[in-house]
Structures are given as structure tokens and as C-alpha cells.
Scaffold this motif. Structure first.
Motif, PDB file in Angstrom:
ATOM      1  N   VAL A  12       0.852  -1.185   0.000  1.00 46.00           N
ATOM      2  CA  VAL A  12       0.000   0.000   0.000  1.00 46.00           C
ATOM      3  C   VAL A  12       0.888   1.235   0.000  1.00 46.00           C
ATOM      4  O   VAL A  12       1.627   1.467   0.944  1.00 46.00           O
ATOM      5  CB  VAL A  12      -0.906   0.027   1.247  1.00 46.00           C
ATOM      6  N   PRO A  14       2.208   4.884   0.542  1.00 46.60           N
ATOM      7  CA  PRO A  14       1.894   5.810   1.640  1.00 46.60           C
ATOM      8  C   PRO A  14       0.962   6.928   1.210  1.00 46.60           C
ATOM      9  O   PRO A  14       0.304   7.540   2.047  1.00 46.60           O
ATOM     10  CB  PRO A  14       3.259   6.359   2.064  1.00 46.60           C
ATOM     11  N   ASP A  15       0.923   7.174  -0.107  1.00 47.60           N
ATOM     12  CA  ASP A  15       0.030   8.231  -0.577  1.00 47.60           C
ATOM     13  C   ASP A  15      -1.228   7.652  -1.209  1.00 47.60           C
ATOM     14  O   ASP A  15      -1.868   8.279  -2.045  1.00 47.60           O
ATOM     15  CB  ASP A  15       0.759   9.138  -1.571  1.00 47.60           C
ATOM     16  N   ALA A  18      -7.864   7.340  -0.137  1.00 45.20           N
ATOM     17  CA  ALA A  18      -8.954   6.661   0.564  1.00 45.20           C
ATOM     18  C   ALA A  18      -9.914   6.100  -0.466  1.00 45.20           C
ATOM     19  O   ALA A  18     -10.244   6.748  -1.450  1.00 45.20           O
ATOM     20  CB  ALA A  18      -9.665   7.633   1.489  1.00 45.20           C
ATOM     21  N   VAL A  33      -8.749   1.024   1.278  1.00 38.62           N
ATOM     22  CA  VAL A  33      -7.916   1.925   2.062  1.00 38.62           C
ATOM     23  C   VAL A  33      -8.795   2.999   2.683  1.00 38.62           C
ATOM     24  O   VAL A  33      -9.607   3.619   1.998  1.00 38.62           O
ATOM     25  CB  VAL A  33      -6.847   2.580   1.166  1.00 38.62           C
ATOM     26  N   SER A  34      -8.647   3.178   3.969  1.00 37.31           N
ATOM     27  CA  SER A  34      -9.333   4.295   4.604  1.00 37.31           C
ATOM     28  C   SER A  34      -8.310   5.067   5.419  1.00 37.31           C
ATOM     29  O   SER A  34      -7.356   4.499   5.950  1.00 37.31           O
ATOM     30  CB  SER A  34     -10.490   3.809   5.478  1.00 37.31           C
ATOM     31  N   LYS A  35      -8.503   6.336   5.485  1.00 35.72           N
ATOM     32  CA  LYS A  35      -7.530   7.169   6.164  1.00 35.72           C
ATOM     33  C   LYS A  35      -8.181   7.894   7.324  1.00 35.72           C
ATOM     34  O   LYS A  35      -9.293   8.394   7.222  1.00 35.72           O
ATOM     35  CB  LYS A  35      -6.955   8.198   5.186  1.00 35.72           C
ATOM     36  N   SER A  38      -3.363  11.015   9.457  1.00 32.54           N
ATOM     37  CA  SER A  38      -2.238  10.589   8.632  1.00 32.54           C
ATOM     38  C   SER A  38      -2.081   9.076   8.662  1.00 32.54           C
ATOM     39  O   SER A  38      -1.150   8.537   8.085  1.00 32.54           O
ATOM     40  CB  SER A  38      -0.950  11.268   9.120  1.00 32.54           C
ATOM     41  N   ASP A  39      -2.975   8.417   9.353  1.00 26.79           N
ATOM     42  CA  ASP A  39      -2.887   6.966   9.432  1.00 26.79           C
ATOM     43  C   ASP A  39      -3.650   6.311   8.293  1.00 26.79           C
ATOM     44  O   ASP A  39      -4.731   6.739   7.929  1.00 26.79           O
ATOM     45  CB  ASP A  39      -3.474   6.467  10.749  1.00 26.79           C
ATOM     46  N   VAL A  40      -3.041   5.280   7.751  1.00 25.26           N
ATOM     47  CA  VAL A  40      -3.701   4.508   6.705  1.00 25.26           C
ATOM     48  C   VAL A  40      -4.205   3.216   7.318  1.00 25.26           C
ATOM     49  O   VAL A  40      -3.468   2.520   8.001  1.00 25.26           O
ATOM     50  CB  VAL A  40      -2.734   4.208   5.551  1.00 25.26           C
ATOM     51  N   GLU A  41      -5.462   2.937   7.086  1.00 27.16           N
ATOM     52  CA  GLU A  41      -6.023   1.705   7.624  1.00 27.16           C
ATOM     53  C   GLU A  41      -6.639   0.900   6.504  1.00 27.16           C
ATOM     54  O   GLU A  41      -6.989   1.430   5.447  1.00 27.16           O
ATOM     55  CB  GLU A  41      -7.095   2.023   8.668  1.00 27.16           C
TER      56      GLU A  41
END
Ligand SMILES: [Zn+2]
Length: 54
Positions: A12, A14-15, A18, A33-35, A38-41
Motif C-alpha cells: 500500500v 503511503p500516498d 482513501a 484503504v481508509s484514512k 495521517s494513518d492509513v487503515e
């Protein structure tokens, strides 16, 4: 990132945006991807419109 399902490495960026979908190469699970901040989940993607099984 790691696949929540099988712990395999998921690529994934880093940029990542979502709503982007990533598929685990190991177990084939799809994640969205959900943000939050600054956290990516990763959350499990709902399977929609793939009802080929009849
Ligand atoms: Zn997996």
C-alpha cells in the motif's frame, strides 16, 4: 501494511487514496484503504456485483 487476514505483506503506497482497493496476493482478500488523519487503515471491502456463482 500487513494483511489483517493472513499477515502477508501488502503493498500500500503511503500516498494511497482513501477508497483505493488493494488485494492481498496471498489470501486474495480485498481491502479498501481508509484514512484517519495521517494513518492509513485497511478495511474489508464488500464484495459487490460479483455474483458469478449461479
Ligand atoms: Zn492476506
Amino acid at each position: 501494511m500487513k494483511c489483517p487476514e493472513c499477515d502477508a505483506g501488502l503493498d500500500v503506497p503511503p500516498d494511497a487514496m482513501a477508497g483505493e482497493l488493494v488485494t492481498c496476493p496471498d489470501c486474495g482478500s480485498d481491502y479498501e484503504v481508509s484514512k484517519s488523519g495521517s494513518d492509513v487503515e485497511l478495511k474489508r471491502a464488500e464484495k459487490v456485483g460479483e455474483d458469478w456463482g449461479q
